[in-house]
Design a protein around this motif. Structure first.
Motif, PDB file in Angstrom:
ATOM      1  N   MET A 121       0.824  -1.201   0.000  1.00 45.29           N
ATOM      2  CA  MET A 121       0.000   0.000   0.000  1.00 45.29           C
ATOM      3  C   MET A 121       0.855   1.247   0.000  1.00 45.29           C
ATOM      4  O   MET A 121       1.984   1.255   0.466  1.00 45.29           O
ATOM      5  CB  MET A 121      -0.917   0.028   1.229  1.00 45.29           C
ATOM      6  CG  MET A 121      -2.159  -0.822   1.011  1.00 45.29           C
ATOM      7  SD  MET A 121      -3.076  -0.947   2.547  1.00 45.29           S
ATOM      8  CE  MET A 121      -3.753  -2.583   2.379  1.00 45.29           C
ATOM      9  N   GLU A 179       0.733   4.004   1.619  1.00 44.70           N
ATOM     10  CA  GLU A 179       0.977   4.835   2.800  1.00 44.70           C
ATOM     11  C   GLU A 179       2.326   4.566   3.456  1.00 44.70           C
ATOM     12  O   GLU A 179       2.776   5.326   4.303  1.00 44.70           O
ATOM     13  CB  GLU A 179      -0.138   4.672   3.839  1.00 44.70           C
ATOM     14  CG  GLU A 179      -0.237   3.305   4.443  1.00 44.70           C
ATOM     15  CD  GLU A 179      -1.310   2.499   3.733  1.00 44.70           C
ATOM     16  OE1 GLU A 179      -1.902   1.643   4.361  1.00 44.70           O
ATOM     17  OE2 GLU A 179      -1.545   2.750   2.535  1.00 44.70           O
ATOM     18  N   VAL A 227       4.576   7.438   3.361  1.00 45.05           N
ATOM     19  CA  VAL A 227       4.096   8.534   4.190  1.00 45.05           C
ATOM     20  C   VAL A 227       4.418   8.289   5.653  1.00 45.05           C
ATOM     21  O   VAL A 227       4.913   9.150   6.361  1.00 45.05           O
ATOM     22  CB  VAL A 227       2.568   8.721   4.012  1.00 45.05           C
ATOM     23  CG1 VAL A 227       2.094   9.931   4.788  1.00 45.05           C
ATOM     24  CG2 VAL A 227       2.225   8.848   2.536  1.00 45.05           C
ATOM     25  N   ILE A 228       4.151   7.052   6.075  1.00 45.17           N
ATOM     26  CA  ILE A 228       4.415   6.699   7.463  1.00 45.17           C
ATOM     27  C   ILE A 228       5.880   6.917   7.785  1.00 45.17           C
ATOM     28  O   ILE A 228       6.240   7.482   8.800  1.00 45.17           O
ATOM     29  CB  ILE A 228       4.031   5.220   7.727  1.00 45.17           C
ATOM     30  CG1 ILE A 228       2.531   5.074   7.633  1.00 45.17           C
ATOM     31  CG2 ILE A 228       4.522   4.768   9.074  1.00 45.17           C
ATOM     32  CD1 ILE A 228       2.073   3.647   7.490  1.00 45.17           C
ATOM     33  N   HIS A 229       6.704   6.531   6.843  1.00 46.55           N
ATOM     34  CA  HIS A 229       8.136   6.679   7.021  1.00 46.55           C
ATOM     35  C   HIS A 229       8.504   8.137   7.293  1.00 46.55           C
ATOM     36  O   HIS A 229       9.328   8.441   8.139  1.00 46.55           O
ATOM     37  CB  HIS A 229       8.847   6.187   5.766  1.00 46.55           C
ATOM     38  CG  HIS A 229      10.276   5.862   6.004  1.00 46.55           C
ATOM     39  ND1 HIS A 229      10.688   4.584   6.230  1.00 46.55           N
ATOM     40  CD2 HIS A 229      11.370   6.638   6.076  1.00 46.55           C
ATOM     41  CE1 HIS A 229      11.992   4.586   6.447  1.00 46.55           C
ATOM     42  NE2 HIS A 229      12.423   5.820   6.344  1.00 46.55           N
ATOM     43  N   ILE A 246       6.719  10.576   8.584  1.00 41.92           N
ATOM     44  CA  ILE A 246       6.281  11.154   9.854  1.00 41.92           C
ATOM     45  C   ILE A 246       7.265  10.817  10.970  1.00 41.92           C
ATOM     46  O   ILE A 246       7.622  11.657  11.773  1.00 41.92           O
ATOM     47  CB  ILE A 246       4.873  10.619  10.231  1.00 41.92           C
ATOM     48  CG1 ILE A 246       3.867  11.023   9.167  1.00 41.92           C
ATOM     49  CG2 ILE A 246       4.451  11.153  11.578  1.00 41.92           C
ATOM     50  CD1 ILE A 246       2.605  10.194   9.192  1.00 41.92           C
ATOM     51  N   ARG A 276      -2.331   6.804  12.546  1.00 39.99           N
ATOM     52  CA  ARG A 276      -1.684   7.199  11.294  1.00 39.99           C
ATOM     53  C   ARG A 276      -0.530   6.244  10.987  1.00 39.99           C
ATOM     54  O   ARG A 276      -0.327   5.835   9.844  1.00 39.99           O
ATOM     55  CB  ARG A 276      -1.160   8.626  11.444  1.00 39.99           C
ATOM     56  CG  ARG A 276      -1.372   9.476  10.213  1.00 39.99           C
ATOM     57  CD  ARG A 276      -1.229  10.936  10.550  1.00 39.99           C
ATOM     58  NE  ARG A 276      -0.038  11.203  11.331  1.00 39.99           N
ATOM     59  CZ  ARG A 276       0.072  12.240  12.184  1.00 39.99           C
ATOM     60  NH1 ARG A 276      -0.925  13.062  12.341  1.00 39.99           N
ATOM     61  NH2 ARG A 276       1.189  12.436  12.860  1.00 39.99           N
ATOM     62  N   HIS A 277       0.222   5.889  12.017  1.00 43.64           N
ATOM     63  CA  HIS A 277       1.351   4.974  11.807  1.00 43.64           C
ATOM     64  C   HIS A 277       0.898   3.622  11.291  1.00 43.64           C
ATOM     65  O   HIS A 277       1.595   2.996  10.505  1.00 43.64           O
ATOM     66  CB  HIS A 277       2.134   4.788  13.112  1.00 43.64           C
ATOM     67  CG  HIS A 277       3.078   5.903  13.394  1.00 43.64           C
ATOM     68  ND1 HIS A 277       4.125   6.215  12.564  1.00 43.64           N
ATOM     69  CD2 HIS A 277       3.123   6.792  14.393  1.00 43.64           C
ATOM     70  CE1 HIS A 277       4.775   7.255  13.054  1.00 43.64           C
ATOM     71  NE2 HIS A 277       4.178   7.633  14.162  1.00 43.64           N
ATOM     72  N   TYR A 318      -6.231   6.940   8.351  1.00 44.90           N
ATOM     73  CA  TYR A 318      -6.233   8.405   8.331  1.00 44.90           C
ATOM     74  C   TYR A 318      -7.621   8.944   8.624  1.00 44.90           C
ATOM     75  O   TYR A 318      -8.086   8.886   9.749  1.00 44.90           O
ATOM     76  CB  TYR A 318      -5.692   8.897   6.988  1.00 44.90           C
ATOM     77  CG  TYR A 318      -4.283   8.406   6.754  1.00 44.90           C
ATOM     78  CD1 TYR A 318      -3.193   9.195   7.125  1.00 44.90           C
ATOM     79  CD2 TYR A 318      -4.028   7.150   6.219  1.00 44.90           C
ATOM     80  CE1 TYR A 318      -1.900   8.743   6.946  1.00 44.90           C
ATOM     81  CE2 TYR A 318      -2.736   6.680   6.030  1.00 44.90           C
ATOM     82  CZ  TYR A 318      -1.683   7.486   6.396  1.00 44.90           C
ATOM     83  OH  TYR A 318      -0.410   7.041   6.237  1.00 44.90           O
ATOM     84  N   GLU A 328      -2.241  -9.775   0.482  1.00 41.97           N
ATOM     85  CA  GLU A 328      -1.752  -8.397   0.461  1.00 41.97           C
ATOM     86  C   GLU A 328      -1.835  -7.781   1.870  1.00 41.97           C
ATOM     87  O   GLU A 328      -0.923  -7.108   2.330  1.00 41.97           O
ATOM     88  CB  GLU A 328      -2.585  -7.582  -0.540  1.00 41.97           C
ATOM     89  CG  GLU A 328      -2.293  -6.103  -0.561  1.00 41.97           C
ATOM     90  CD  GLU A 328      -0.850  -5.782  -0.873  1.00 41.97           C
ATOM     91  OE1 GLU A 328      -0.409  -4.677  -0.512  1.00 41.97           O
ATOM     92  OE2 GLU A 328      -0.143  -6.640  -1.466  1.00 41.97           O
ATOM     93  N   ARG A 340       0.967  -9.155   3.993  1.00 39.00           N
ATOM     94  CA  ARG A 340       2.245  -8.537   3.676  1.00 39.00           C
ATOM     95  C   ARG A 340       2.334  -7.169   4.332  1.00 39.00           C
ATOM     96  O   ARG A 340       3.327  -6.818   4.954  1.00 39.00           O
ATOM     97  CB  ARG A 340       2.381  -8.421   2.152  1.00 39.00           C
ATOM     98  CG  ARG A 340       3.797  -8.204   1.663  1.00 39.00           C
ATOM     99  CD  ARG A 340       3.784  -7.639   0.251  1.00 39.00           C
ATOM    100  NE  ARG A 340       2.963  -6.436   0.136  1.00 39.00           N
ATOM    101  CZ  ARG A 340       3.306  -5.249   0.597  1.00 39.00           C
ATOM    102  NH1 ARG A 340       4.452  -5.089   1.204  1.00 39.00           N
ATOM    103  NH2 ARG A 340       2.494  -4.217   0.452  1.00 39.00           N
ATOM    104  N   ARG A 344       8.505  -2.773  10.796  1.00 42.41           N
ATOM    105  CA  ARG A 344       8.888  -1.372  11.006  1.00 42.41           C
ATOM    106  C   ARG A 344       8.823  -0.999  12.489  1.00 42.41           C
ATOM    107  O   ARG A 344       9.657  -0.268  13.005  1.00 42.41           O
ATOM    108  CB  ARG A 344       7.989  -0.449  10.194  1.00 42.41           C
ATOM    109  CG  ARG A 344       8.644   0.881   9.929  1.00 42.41           C
ATOM    110  CD  ARG A 344       7.968   1.663   8.839  1.00 42.41           C
ATOM    111  NE  ARG A 344       6.556   1.801   9.085  1.00 42.41           N
ATOM    112  CZ  ARG A 344       5.610   1.352   8.278  1.00 42.41           C
ATOM    113  NH1 ARG A 344       5.944   0.726   7.173  1.00 42.41           N
ATOM    114  NH2 ARG A 344       4.356   1.533   8.567  1.00 42.41           N
ATOM    115  N   GLU A 400      12.281   0.301  13.267  1.00 40.25           N
ATOM    116  CA  GLU A 400      12.366   1.762  13.280  1.00 40.25           C
ATOM    117  C   GLU A 400      11.857   2.377  14.572  1.00 40.25           C
ATOM    118  O   GLU A 400      12.379   3.378  15.044  1.00 40.25           O
ATOM    119  CB  GLU A 400      11.559   2.344  12.109  1.00 40.25           C
ATOM    120  CG  GLU A 400      12.229   2.166  10.777  1.00 40.25           C
ATOM    121  CD  GLU A 400      11.293   2.586   9.647  1.00 40.25           C
ATOM    122  OE1 GLU A 400      10.485   3.511   9.850  1.00 40.25           O
ATOM    123  OE2 GLU A 400      11.367   1.967   8.578  1.00 40.25           O
TER     124      GLU A 400
END
Lengths: 285, 307
Positions: free
Chosen positions: A1, A3, A6-8, A10, B124-125, B129, B172, B175, B183, B187
């Motif tokens: 997807m 987004e 975008v997420i990255h 922020i 949002r993460h 949205y 999908e 994934r 992440r 991250e």
């Protein structure tokens, strides 16, 4: 997807602010529950019933005030108002208690709560407090309207203080009613995740016992008639009003058994709370 | 977050339900920080281990420590620092995701304003949205899974416990969810223990794997130690596997055969050239040449077959 990029951008921020303890967690559950009891933060459909019932109760109170102003003496005291409204308000409890307890069971929300700081008993107490408060609001609204109406129609400032003095027993009685009604309704609601069943169960307990209690009161003689009120929660509560505040309405005959009514109400409240705690200690999460 | 505290340590941990059903038996394992895959078949005891970690269940024997704390005595401290995403549906349909995640943040101890802010940030993460103001009841399964993840993340935990986060998702969606988990672990700097019965799926995002079977530890290892010497090329050709196998062995490559597939240990870039030349010289038609991704799964399966 898409987004992902975008997420990255922020970037994730760690939270460095304060973390408040268990009490605050309980308070949060309590506030959320009182709000959802009246449909706040939920759909218009969820607001409809509680708001309509509250408005109806307030309107009824207003009518009583207007009618009372035509007579030298008010037709209903503050405590009398609480006693009179109790059946209607048990219907409110029958709808609200499942809203607070059954909904969380139904949606399997308990694991989310119990994997956070509040304990099982904290959760149960917060919900109990929320139901007491919600039911109390249903009494307090009409009582306040009655007070404002009476205060405005009275002649002097001294009368206003007189009214205030009369209001206090009314509020106290409303609180006692709220606690006992909640202590019966919430443990029943916590038994099932199906809201309809829970509502039916609560209404059954409150309403089916009423004709039995009423009939015994009418057809018995002596002590049996005075004790018949114990068989129905609302009659029991009106008996407590009778005993504590000496209302003149005589909805429930209590004779000299006033203290027994008081003890019975207290026992009901304690037993209900204990059962609620026990239920949430056992409930699967 | 102190990186040297083990996420979960257990010693002879045992959990029986009602005296007859044994969910965990004598489980001793140490789970170190990182993204940890907890794998096992359905009913292997993964969810039970998670619930014991949170103090939602009490062990019937042995010891467990989470972030260095005992769930039974320091449950509060653990639950304030851990985020939990249950396996099953756990969302109310008639509130918005924003409202729900804010509430869960407050229950975790965040002041009202902070909870609201972190809720919208977290949503949002996870990729929600404007739809976060809509009722959860109208969400797709993928969106619901994201809300479940957001409520576990809203209070910025040190450790996330995810129970089958890809449950019910299409390929999908799986994934995307796994990428999200990866992440979070890499991250966001939050350690993650992720349960799955699909090893092939989570091995790609994990730094270490713990496999349990019938409530016992099957194997636990960091992924690097398992895959160090496991870069393998799979070759499939139309007939002539024998000739190719001989030729490649003759060239000094380690060749293994598994049915019609040749597995060749990758030894630098010129391995590809040698295979290309061999196939060309033998005039074979090459169907498949790919880096083998399921080496870890094979390791586990081999291990399992010995038990």
């Amino acid at each position: 997807m898409s987004e992902a990029g975008v997420i990255h951008d922020i970037g994730y921020q760690r939270y460095e602010g304060p973390r408040l303890g268990r009490r605050y967690s309980m308070w949060s559950i309590y506030v959320h529950s009182v709000r959802s009891a009246f449909g706040i933060g939920r759909t218009a459909k969820a607001k409809l019933l509680p708001v309509a019932m509250f408005t109806l109760a307030c309107l009824a109170s207003l009518i009583i005030v207007v009618v009372s102003s035509q007579f030298p003496e008010p037709i209903l005291s503050y405590v009398g108002l609480v006693s009179t409204f109790s059946y209607g308000i048990t219907a409110f409890a029958a709808i609200t208690a499942p809203e607070l307890a059954s909904r969380d069971l139904r949606n399997s929300l308990l694991p989310l709560y119990f994997s956070r700081p509040p304990h099982r008993t904290d959760y149960a107490l917060a919900k109990f407090g929320a139901l007491i408060s919600s039911v109390f609001i249903m009494y307090a609204g009409p009582l306040l309207i009655m007070f404002i109406g009476m205060a405005f129609s009275s002649g002097s400032i001294g009368d206003v203080f007189g009214e205030l003095g009369d209001l206090m027993p009314g509020l106290a009685s409303g609180l006692i009613h709220s606690v006992v009604v909640a202590a019966i309704a919430l443990p029943l609601a916590s038994l099932t995740g199906r809201r309809v069943f829970a509502t039916g169960l609560i209404i059954a307990v409150f309403l089916l016992s009423a004709p039995i209690s009423g009939a015994l009161q009418s057809f018995s003689r002596g002590d049996a008639a005075y004790l018949a009120g114990l068989l129905n929660p609302v009659n029991l509560l009106n008996g407590v009003d009778e005993w504590l505040f000496g209302t003149v309405n005589e909805i429930t005959l209590i004779g000299r058994f006033g203290p027994i009514y008081g003890v019975a109400a207290l026992l009901l409240a304690v037993l209900g709370t204990a059962l609620l705690m026990w239920r949430y200690k056992k409930v699967k999460s | 977050m102190s990186p040297h505290v083990n996420l979960i340590e257990t010693e002879s941990l045992e959990k029986r339900y009602g005296g007859t059903v044994t969910a965990l038996a004598d489980l001793t394992v140490t789970i170190e920080p990182g993204i940890v895959g907890l794998v096992g078949a359905n009913g292997a005891g993964k969810s039970t281990l998670i619930k014991l970690s949170l103090g939602l269940l009490e062990p019937t024997g042995g010891k467990i420590r989470v972030l260095g704390l005992d769930p039974l005595t320091d449950g509060n401290a653990i639950r304030a620092r851990v985020g939990y995403m249950p396996e099953h549906d756990c969302l109310p349909p008639d509130v918005s995701a924003a409202e729900f995640v804010t509430h869960m943040g407050r229950v975790s101890g965040l002041p009202a304003a902070a909870a609201r802010e972190r809720a919208s940030e977290t949503l949002r993460h996870v990729g929600l949205y404007e739809e976060r103001y809509r009722q959860i009841g109208g969400y797709s399964t993928g969106m619901k899974q994201r809300v479940k993840l957001a409520q576990a993340l809203v209070h910025d935990p040190e450790l996330l416990l995810l129970d089958e986060p890809t449950n019910g998702l299409d390929p999908e969606g799986r994934r995307a969810m796994l990428a999200l988990v990866h992440r979070i672990g890499s991250e966001f700097g939050i350690s993650v223990v992720v349960c799955s019965h699909l090893l092939g799926e989570i091995e790609r995002i994990c730094t270490s794997l713990v496999a349990i079977e019938n409530g016992r530890l099957l194997r636990s290892a960091s992924l690097s130690s398992m895959t160090q010497h496991s870069d393998i090329l799979m070759i499939e050709v139309d007939d002539g596997e024998d000739a190719l196998s001989e030729r490649l062995s003759g060239d000094g490559l380690a060749v293994r055969r598994k049915d019609r597939v040749l597995m060749v240990t990758l030894n630098g870039d010129n391995t590809f050239d040698m295979i290309r030349d061999a196939v060309a010289d033998l005039d074979l038609s090459l169907h498949r040449l790919e880096q083998h991704r399921h080496q870890v799964a094979d390791l586990f399966r081999e291990e399992a077959s010995h038990v």
